[in-house]
Design an enzyme around this catalytic site. Structure first.
Site, mmCIF file in Angstrom:
data_model
loop_
_atom_site.group_PDB
_atom_site.id
_atom_site.type_symbol
_atom_site.label_atom_id
_atom_site.label_comp_id
_atom_site.label_asym_id
_atom_site.label_seq_id
_atom_site.Cartn_x
_atom_site.Cartn_y
_atom_site.Cartn_z
ATOM 1 N N TRP A 16 0.817 -1.223 0.000
ATOM 2 C CA TRP A 16 0.000 0.000 0.000
ATOM 3 C C TRP A 16 0.846 1.267 0.000
ATOM 4 C CZ3 TRP A 16 -0.163 -3.824 3.698
ATOM 5 C CH2 TRP A 16 0.549 -3.583 4.853
ATOM 6 N N ARG A 17 2.166 1.091 0.047
ATOM 7 C CA ARG A 17 3.049 2.262 0.068
ATOM 8 C C ARG A 17 3.130 2.868 -1.323
ATOM 9 N NH1 ARG A 17 7.255 1.558 4.664
ATOM 10 N NH2 ARG A 17 5.822 2.120 6.330
ATOM 11 N N GLU A 29 -4.187 0.570 7.426
ATOM 12 C CA GLU A 29 -4.043 1.065 8.799
ATOM 13 C C GLU A 29 -5.014 0.359 9.738
ATOM 14 O OE1 GLU A 29 -1.773 2.790 10.152
ATOM 15 O OE2 GLU A 29 -0.735 3.304 8.309
ATOM 16 N N GLN A 34 -4.136 -4.207 15.044
ATOM 17 C CA GLN A 34 -3.851 -5.252 16.033
ATOM 18 C C GLN A 34 -3.329 -6.515 15.358
ATOM 19 O OE1 GLN A 34 -7.022 -3.712 17.221
ATOM 20 N NE2 GLN A 34 -6.504 -3.277 19.326
ATOM 21 N N THR A 35 -2.637 -6.339 14.255
ATOM 22 C CA THR A 35 -2.233 -7.505 13.463
ATOM 23 C C THR A 35 -0.775 -7.370 13.022
ATOM 24 O OG1 THR A 35 -4.499 -7.566 12.623
ATOM 25 C CG2 THR A 35 -2.891 -8.864 11.437
ATOM 26 N N LEU A 72 -8.867 -12.330 11.838
ATOM 27 C CA LEU A 72 -8.116 -11.144 12.277
ATOM 28 C C LEU A 72 -8.517 -10.702 13.684
ATOM 29 C CD1 LEU A 72 -7.939 -8.758 9.172
ATOM 30 C CD2 LEU A 72 -6.033 -9.754 10.404
ATOM 31 N N TYR A 74 -10.958 -8.868 16.717
ATOM 32 C CA TYR A 74 -11.402 -7.474 16.947
ATOM 33 C C TYR A 74 -12.353 -7.038 15.828
ATOM 34 C CZ TYR A 74 -7.484 -7.470 20.167
ATOM 35 O OH TYR A 74 -6.609 -7.783 21.167
ATOM 36 N N TYR A 110 -4.554 8.798 15.445
ATOM 37 C CA TYR A 110 -3.446 8.162 14.741
ATOM 38 C C TYR A 110 -3.820 7.843 13.281
ATOM 39 C CZ TYR A 110 -0.524 4.626 12.821
ATOM 40 O OH TYR A 110 0.257 3.946 11.937
ATOM 41 N N ASP A 128 2.133 6.287 16.879
ATOM 42 C CA ASP A 128 1.737 4.954 17.361
ATOM 43 C C ASP A 128 2.772 4.461 18.369
ATOM 44 O OD1 ASP A 128 3.932 4.233 15.863
ATOM 45 O OD2 ASP A 128 2.912 2.694 14.685
ATOM 46 N N CYS A 189 21.277 -0.567 18.402
ATOM 47 C CA CYS A 189 21.954 0.692 18.755
ATOM 48 C C CYS A 189 23.329 0.793 18.090
ATOM 49 C CB CYS A 189 22.108 0.812 20.270
ATOM 50 S SG CYS A 189 20.525 0.778 21.126
HETATM 51 S S1 SF4 Z 1 20.586 4.348 19.738
HETATM 52 FE FE1 SF4 Z 1 19.351 2.571 20.192
HETATM 53 S S2 SF4 Z 1 17.783 3.350 21.577
HETATM 54 FE FE2 SF4 Z 1 18.691 5.112 20.616
HETATM 55 S S3 SF4 Z 1 17.356 5.542 18.898
HETATM 56 FE FE3 SF4 Z 1 19.030 4.237 18.153
HETATM 57 S S4 SF4 Z 1 18.227 2.169 18.305
HETATM 58 FE FE4 SF4 Z 1 16.897 3.465 19.549
#
Ligand code: SF4
Length: 338
Positions: A16-17, A29, A34-35, A72, A74, A110, A128, A189
């Site tokens: 759908w993009r 959406e 919930q899926t 699905l 709900y 949302y 969200d 991270c």
């Molecule tokens: S560093 Fe880690 S916690 Fe911070 S925005 Fe990036 S992925 Fe998220």
């Protein structure tokens, strides 16, 4: 902006993009509320094949829509979507403002922002669960996300960050980044495009954010009140410390044990009278006992004149019992006294 660059490379390819069709975006959406995305995609394809336009959906019977929705869960989502499709057709087309979208059945802040930004380029941030998490971590915000203050805080911040010339990409980038990179567990991270400015990473709070306020469990309590009437008097006690209504007066209170034998039948005045307190729901049965001889009650109970009962501070629930007694006809009330 780093996140938009990241999105250009890592954004998810979803059917759908980029279609620019408000109807298809809206259906996606609603399905995805919930899926999981893989299951949701299958349903979206099936749905769009059977109901390719909002007119086709509006013309379908509710049974048919629900059958296609089967699995699905709900189901109110499907019913609302069907009702909204009829609203849209009745008003001559898809609303093109956030307020107009919000007025459709089942469409909240949302969904209105997601559809509005992706279909019409409206500058509205769609916030969200993914977006809450990304913002809470990146900006090190510990306001609980499931509170009104949290909702306002994160929505205002997302709106402030939204580039008005690219609302659709921004919203999708935030959602995708939260769903695939800054995930609830084990976020990436180490190769994060915004790691250098991430407050949670800097302060070692990645796993602690976002914060959710624990909802107190609603406790249910069941008990009985017996209004004992004898010789124009009734028995009251002051409620003890350490429980609700400390210091207020009440008739014979029974909780967690069988009703006592007072030497006479008990007349049930009301069953399961509901009284709601913060974090507690009380369900009480009210009885009347009119023994011929004065029963022996626990020491805390005092015999008081019934006509003086209004002088005692009573919990609201007991007031209901007293009001019932006052409204109740006595056996002799209907007798002809002429
Ligand atoms: S560093 Fe880690 S916690 Fe911070 S925005 Fe990036 S992925 Fe998220």
């Amino acid at each position: 902006m780093a996140l938009l660059k990241w999105f250009a490379v890592h954004g998810r390819e979803l059917p759908w993009r980029g279609i620019g069709d408000a109807y298809g975006i809206w259906v996606s959406e609603v399905i995805l509320q919930q899926t999981r995305i893989d299951q949701g995609t299958e349903y979206w394809l099936r749905f769009m094949e059977r109901f390719p336009t909002v007119e086709a959906l509006a013309a379908a019977s509710e049974d048919e829509v629900l059958r296609l929705w089967q699995g699905l869960g709900y189901y109110s989502r499907a019913r609302n979507m069907h009702a909204a499709a009829r609203q849209i057709v009745a008003q001559g087309g898809f609303p093109t403002t956030i307020e107009g979208l919000r007025s459709l059945k089942g469409v909240g802040d949302y969904t209105a922002a997601a559809v509005g930004s992706m279909a019409f380029g409206l500058p509205a941030a769609a916030v969200d669960g993914n977006v809450y998490r990304v913002l809470a971590r990146h900006y090190g915000i510990d306001v609980p996300i499931n509170t009104t203050r949290g909702k306002h805080t994160f929505e205002a911040l997302a709106q402030e960050l939204l580039p008005h010339d690219r609302p659709s990409e921004f919203n999708q980038a935030m959602m995708d980044f939260g769903a695939t990179w800054c995930t609830p567990r084990a976020p990436r991270c180490m190769d994060c495009p915004v790691a250098v400015t991430c407050e949670a990473l800097r302060s070692g709070r990645v796993e602690k954010l976002p914060v959710k306020e624990k909802k107190m469990k609603i406790q249910e309590r069941r008990f009985s009140y017996i209004y004992v009437r004898h010789d124009g008097k009734t028995a009251l006690r002051r409620r003890p410390a350490g429980d609700i209504w400390q210091g207020l007066w009440e008739p014979l209170f029974i909780e967690g044990c069988p009703l006592p034998d007072l030497g006479c039948p008990l007349t049930l005045l009301a069953h399961d009278v509901k009284h709601v307190l913060t974090h507690r729901v009380l369900l009480a049965d009210f009885f009347l006992a009119e023994p011929e001889s004065k029963p022996i009650l626990p020491a805390a109970y005092q015999w008081v004149d019934e006509q003086d009962i209004d002088n005692y501070a009573l919990p609201r629930l007991v007031e209901k019992l007293i009001a019932m007694l006052k409204n109740r006809k006595r056996p002799h009330d209907d007798e002809d006294r002429s």
